[in-house]
Design a protein around this motif. Sequence first.
Motif, PDB file in Angstrom:
ATOM      1  N   ARG A 148      41.432  -0.244 -28.913  1.00 21.53           N
ATOM      2  CA  ARG A 148      42.801  -0.147 -28.364  1.00 21.53           C
ATOM      3  C   ARG A 148      42.768   0.019 -26.852  1.00 21.53           C
ATOM      4  O   ARG A 148      43.783   0.367 -26.242  1.00 21.53           O
ATOM      5  CB  ARG A 148      43.521   1.086 -28.929  1.00 21.53           C
ATOM      6  N   GLY A 149      41.596  -0.142 -26.250  1.00 21.76           N
ATOM      7  CA  GLY A 149      41.488   0.013 -24.800  1.00 21.76           C
ATOM      8  C   GLY A 149      41.508   1.464 -24.354  1.00 21.76           C
ATOM      9  O   GLY A 149      41.788   1.770 -23.198  1.00 21.76           O
ATOM     10  N   GLU A 150      41.206   2.404 -25.292  1.00 22.49           N
ATOM     11  CA  GLU A 150      41.157   3.816 -24.923  1.00 22.49           C
ATOM     12  C   GLU A 150      39.726   4.323 -25.079  1.00 22.49           C
ATOM     13  O   GLU A 150      38.850   3.598 -25.528  1.00 22.49           O
ATOM     14  CB  GLU A 150      42.105   4.632 -25.817  1.00 22.49           C
ATOM     15  N   ARG A 151      39.516   5.575 -24.688  1.00 27.53           N
ATOM     16  CA  ARG A 151      38.149   6.082 -24.702  1.00 27.53           C
ATOM     17  C   ARG A 151      38.119   7.504 -25.261  1.00 27.53           C
ATOM     18  O   ARG A 151      38.955   8.339 -24.898  1.00 27.53           O
ATOM     19  CB  ARG A 151      37.640   6.095 -23.261  1.00 27.53           C
ATOM     20  N   LEU A 152      37.178   7.760 -26.146  1.00 29.24           N
ATOM     21  CA  LEU A 152      36.984   9.129 -26.622  1.00 29.24           C
ATOM     22  C   LEU A 152      36.379   9.932 -25.474  1.00 29.24           C
ATOM     23  O   LEU A 152      35.301   9.600 -24.981  1.00 29.24           O
ATOM     24  CB  LEU A 152      36.046   9.136 -27.836  1.00 29.24           C
ATOM     25  N   SER A 153      37.095  10.978 -25.015  1.00 29.64           N
ATOM     26  CA  SER A 153      36.641  11.693 -23.815  1.00 29.64           C
ATOM     27  C   SER A 153      36.004  13.038 -24.122  1.00 29.64           C
ATOM     28  O   SER A 153      35.183  13.520 -23.347  1.00 29.64           O
ATOM     29  CB  SER A 153      37.814  11.892 -22.854  1.00 29.64           C
ATOM     30  N   ASN A 154      36.388  13.662 -25.241  1.00 32.77           N
ATOM     31  CA  ASN A 154      35.900  15.008 -25.544  1.00 32.77           C
ATOM     32  C   ASN A 154      35.569  15.140 -27.027  1.00 32.77           C
ATOM     33  O   ASN A 154      36.195  14.489 -27.861  1.00 32.77           O
ATOM     34  CB  ASN A 154      36.983  16.057 -25.227  1.00 32.77           C
ATOM     35  N   VAL A 155      34.609  15.992 -27.326  1.00 32.91           N
ATOM     36  CA  VAL A 155      34.301  16.283 -28.728  1.00 32.91           C
ATOM     37  C   VAL A 155      34.155  17.794 -28.896  1.00 32.91           C
ATOM     38  O   VAL A 155      33.541  18.458 -28.058  1.00 32.91           O
ATOM     39  CB  VAL A 155      32.991  15.588 -29.175  1.00 32.91           C
ATOM     40  N   VAL A 156      34.754  18.321 -29.940  1.00 30.85           N
ATOM     41  CA  VAL A 156      34.548  19.736 -30.271  1.00 30.85           C
ATOM     42  C   VAL A 156      33.942  19.836 -31.676  1.00 30.85           C
ATOM     43  O   VAL A 156      34.416  19.195 -32.611  1.00 30.85           O
ATOM     44  CB  VAL A 156      35.871  20.551 -30.175  1.00 30.85           C
ATOM     45  N   LEU A 157      32.860  20.610 -31.791  1.00 28.16           N
ATOM     46  CA  LEU A 157      32.284  20.874 -33.108  1.00 28.16           C
ATOM     47  C   LEU A 157      32.992  22.114 -33.647  1.00 28.16           C
ATOM     48  O   LEU A 157      32.489  23.233 -33.592  1.00 28.16           O
ATOM     49  CB  LEU A 157      30.766  21.076 -33.025  1.00 28.16           C
ATOM     50  N   ARG A 179      24.204  10.517 -24.995  1.00 27.21           N
ATOM     51  CA  ARG A 179      23.369   9.333 -24.798  1.00 27.21           C
ATOM     52  C   ARG A 179      24.051   8.062 -25.307  1.00 27.21           C
ATOM     53  O   ARG A 179      24.070   7.038 -24.629  1.00 27.21           O
ATOM     54  CB  ARG A 179      22.033   9.527 -25.528  1.00 27.21           C
ATOM     55  N   ASP A 180      24.622   8.123 -26.486  1.00 26.64           N
ATOM     56  CA  ASP A 180      25.157   6.899 -27.096  1.00 26.64           C
ATOM     57  C   ASP A 180      26.639   6.674 -26.811  1.00 26.64           C
ATOM     58  O   ASP A 180      27.086   5.534 -26.722  1.00 26.64           O
ATOM     59  CB  ASP A 180      24.936   6.919 -28.614  1.00 26.64           C
ATOM     60  N   LEU A 181      27.409   7.739 -26.711  1.00 22.44           N
ATOM     61  CA  LEU A 181      28.855   7.544 -26.503  1.00 22.44           C
ATOM     62  C   LEU A 181      29.276   7.857 -25.070  1.00 22.44           C
ATOM     63  O   LEU A 181      30.457   7.738 -24.719  1.00 22.44           O
ATOM     64  CB  LEU A 181      29.668   8.398 -27.481  1.00 22.44           C
ATOM     65  N   GLY A 182      28.318   8.293 -24.234  1.00 26.18           N
ATOM     66  CA  GLY A 182      28.638   8.537 -22.831  1.00 26.18           C
ATOM     67  C   GLY A 182      29.575   9.721 -22.613  1.00 26.18           C
ATOM     68  O   GLY A 182      30.276   9.794 -21.607  1.00 26.18           O
ATOM     69  N   ILE A 183      29.590  10.667 -23.563  1.00 29.00           N
ATOM     70  CA  ILE A 183      30.437  11.857 -23.398  1.00 29.00           C
ATOM     71  C   ILE A 183      29.568  12.968 -22.797  1.00 29.00           C
ATOM     72  O   ILE A 183      28.632  13.445 -23.436  1.00 29.00           O
ATOM     73  CB  ILE A 183      31.033  12.296 -24.751  1.00 29.00           C
TER      74      ILE A 183
END
Length: 349
Positions: A148-157, A179-183
């Motif tokens: 959709r032209g957006e980017r996952l910017s943050n992840v919380v476990l 490494r893989d998602l650039g977060i």
Amino acid sequence: MIDLLALDEPGLVALLARWNQPAFRARQLRAWLYERGAASFEDMTDLPGPLRTRLAAEARIGAFVVTAEQQSRDGTVKRLVKMDDGQQVETVLMPYADGRRTACISSQAGCAMGCVFCATGQMGFARHLTEAEIFGQAARFASELKRRGERLSNVVLMGMGEPFHNYDAAVATIRRLSRDLGIGARHITVSTVGIVPGIRRFAREGLQTTLAISLHAATDEERSAMLPVNRRWPLAELIDAIREYTEISGRRVSFEWALVAGRTDSADQAERLANLVAGIPCHVNAIPLNPTRGFDGAPTLSADAAGFVDTLTRRGIPATVRVRRGIDIDAGCGQLHAEVQRKERRAHG
Ligand code: SAH
Ligand code: SF4
């Protein structure tokens, strides 16, 4: 079936070498998986047809299927995903007005820690998730956003499970998110109930990840009643490990504090919390309780939440009331899972 998300870069290179593919195919495939958000192997139009056919026959992207999904009025998407052995976990995507896109992912099916107010704690422990199963939850959202032209910017476990009870897989996931998602590590938060050896070990990982600690009470008596883990690692030990963490990592920590009406939301409680964490570089996230079936507490009133935070702020401790997301869709930890289980039980008899 080979789960491509379970393979790191050398693993993918080795797989394609075994299939007699030139080395650059691994780069192309990784670009499709992590940069271009391919939904299927047919999408990977610069790969030769026979390779796409073989991938479709022998490989897949992610080791789970989405079995339920709800979208909240505030845009929060909550889904239940089912692993190969039938275990189901929750995974949530939260869009924010400032453009951030945050995934909340699960580290275990169920949880062994038994916190009394938590829907996941109430269901008990099933098993650890693998690194690929944890990472895959974020990778799936990242890929959908890319399309959709957006980017996952943050992840919380902060989904189901206790990350430091499944330490190796949780830390491996954090490294792969970068490494893989650039977060970047600073955009990742790991939340622990207070497993002291995990905190000490995490301090030495050299990661800039945010560490959140579920505190919820400022005396051993009260904390042990809510979080049984406190009997194993009482507050003095926990606070000592946290101080050490902030010294070694140079990072401030977040403290999570569930506001339960009349129990944990008084000015007196705020004062005790301030005394407990005095001198620790930190931020307090006060979270109005999400009511769950197995716990009789009620969420705090918003005036009391504001008062609690004011008391902390006056004592020099940065604190905010966390906005509850997806409150209309069971988006509290473990709640969608619990709801689906109830429905299934009703359906089966
Ligand atoms: N196991 C980890 C991370 C998952 S829970 C931990 O406990 O830290 C994420 C956060 O949600 C924790 O701070 C947890 O205490 C909190 N939480 C769980 N159930 C809740 C509820 N019903 N209301 C408010 N917060 C809750
Ligand atoms: Fe487990 Fe965290 Fe829930 Fe406690 S709050 S039962 S540690 S998921």
